[in-house]
Design an enzyme around this catalytic site. Structure first.
Site, PDB file in Angstrom:
ATOM      1  N   HIS A  52      -3.688   2.212   1.468  1.00 30.19           N
ATOM      2  CA  HIS A  52      -3.420   1.193   0.458  1.00 30.19           C
ATOM      3  C   HIS A  52      -3.476  -0.183   1.109  1.00 30.19           C
ATOM      4  CE1 HIS A  52       0.633   1.973   2.106  1.00 30.19           C
ATOM      5  NE2 HIS A  52       1.091   0.884   1.546  1.00 30.19           N
ATOM      6  N   HIS A  86      13.017  -0.187   1.296  1.00 29.81           N
ATOM      7  CA  HIS A  86      12.476   1.031   0.690  1.00 29.81           C
ATOM      8  C   HIS A  86      11.577   1.815   1.636  1.00 29.81           C
ATOM      9  CE1 HIS A  86       8.892  -1.538  -0.251  1.00 29.81           C
ATOM     10  NE2 HIS A  86       8.245  -0.394  -0.138  1.00 29.81           N
TER      11      HIS A  86
END
Length: 317
Positions: free
Chosen positions: A187, A122
């Site tokens: 993140h 992804h």
């Protein structure tokens, strides 16, 4: 010669696919999704013949048995299809890909790994799903190692990008090229440094990265549970500063970051900004248009998107 007509940087998160209904920051999520649609429209309007797709690896296409810093896909390309992202063969512009690999290596500027049977995850297929939906265009995929230290330095990423920029310019055919960078912003994933795991979960993750090539599904359920249990660690101040660098044409300053400095400021997931730096370098660091920024804790990530359009660059007199 090939002509670069657009650059796009965009965050990714598979939780956008798998947990949309559970997302409580729905307005923020919708604004980010709408910005991806706007970026997709800009890509379509640029009429690309090929997309150079810069993305990271999440231990779906590469495992700890072999982790090159940079790998260019020059033949078959297969997407792993995790978490609702595209699965199966992807269309690669093999002629351009092999030209880029050959030019970069033969110039003596870079020893670049290549794969004639590349598997992506992804880190790139999220962009295929959301930025190239309905656009019939081949890709040239480049996978950058951002999660298995030691990582290539930001400076080294810039050097490769500049070599790729020149290789694109030397391509003898006429092609309109869009460059997409997928990843970031701030993140923190619950992933260990594979060299020094602590506790059962980290030991499990490292074992998955070692042994998952042939039996990834055996590890997937627990791996997903570990990720879903993680607390968000988003730094909007950092993200805003990075987006301002892009907007003012100063993204080259990213090249001065060390791996440890970036992780301390914005988490291990921010190491994906290597792809944004490379995209901006290929486009000569022209100022970017900031499309969106949303901090979405449910997705664990500061979600942003920018567009770099050479057609909007002021003409130098």
């Amino acid at each position: 010669m090939a002509k670069i007509v657009l650059g796009v940087g965009a965050s990714h998160s598979t939780l956008m696919n798998t947990h949309w209904e559970e997302t409580t920051h729905k307005a923020e999520a919708e604004r980010f999704r709408d910005a991806l649609h706007a970026a997709r429209a800009r890509i379509a309007a640029a009429r690309p013949d090929v997309v150079i797709l810069l993305g990271s690896n999440h231990f779906r296409g590469f495992w700890l048995d072999l982790i090159p810093p940079f790998t260019l896909g020059v033949g078959e390309c297969n997407a792993s299809g995790e978490s609702g992202t595209p699965k199966g063969p992807q269309n690669v512009d093999i002629d351009l890909a092999r030209h880029l690999a050959g030019d970069v290596v033969e110039s003596g500027r870079f020893d670049l790994a290549f794969s004639a049977r590349l598997q992506i995850d992804h880190g790139q297929s999220h962009a295929i799903q959301h930025l190239l939906d309905g656009i019939d265009v081949p890709i040239v995929p480049l996978v950058v190692n951002v999660f298995a230290p030691p990582l290539p330095t930001f400076g080294r990423c810039e050097e490769l990008a500049l070599a790729l920029r020149d290789a694109i310019a030397s391509y003898p055919g006429d092609k309109r090229v869009v460059v997409i960078a997928s990843g970031g912003l701030s993140h923190r994933l619950p992933w260990p440094d594979w060299r020094d795991p602590h506790g059962d979960d980290e030991d499990f993750m490292v074992q998955a990265w070692l042994d998952g090539r042939e039996n990834w599904s055996d590890y997937d359920v627990r791996r997903r549970q570990i990720i879903r249990a993680a607390e968000a660690a988003i730094s909007p101040e950092f993200d805003d500063r990075i987006l301002d660098l892009f907007a003012t044409g100063k993204a080259a300053e990213l090249a001065g970051y060390s791996t440890s400095e970036l992780e301390a400021e914005a988490g291990n997931g921010a190491q994906e900004l290597r792809t944004w730096l490379m995209m901006a370098a290929i486009l000569d660091y022209i100022p970017a248009e900031r499309l969106v920024y949303e901090a979405i804790p449910e997705w664990l990530t500061g979600m942003g998107a920018v567009v770099l359009d050479p057609a909007e660059r002021p003409v130098e007199l």
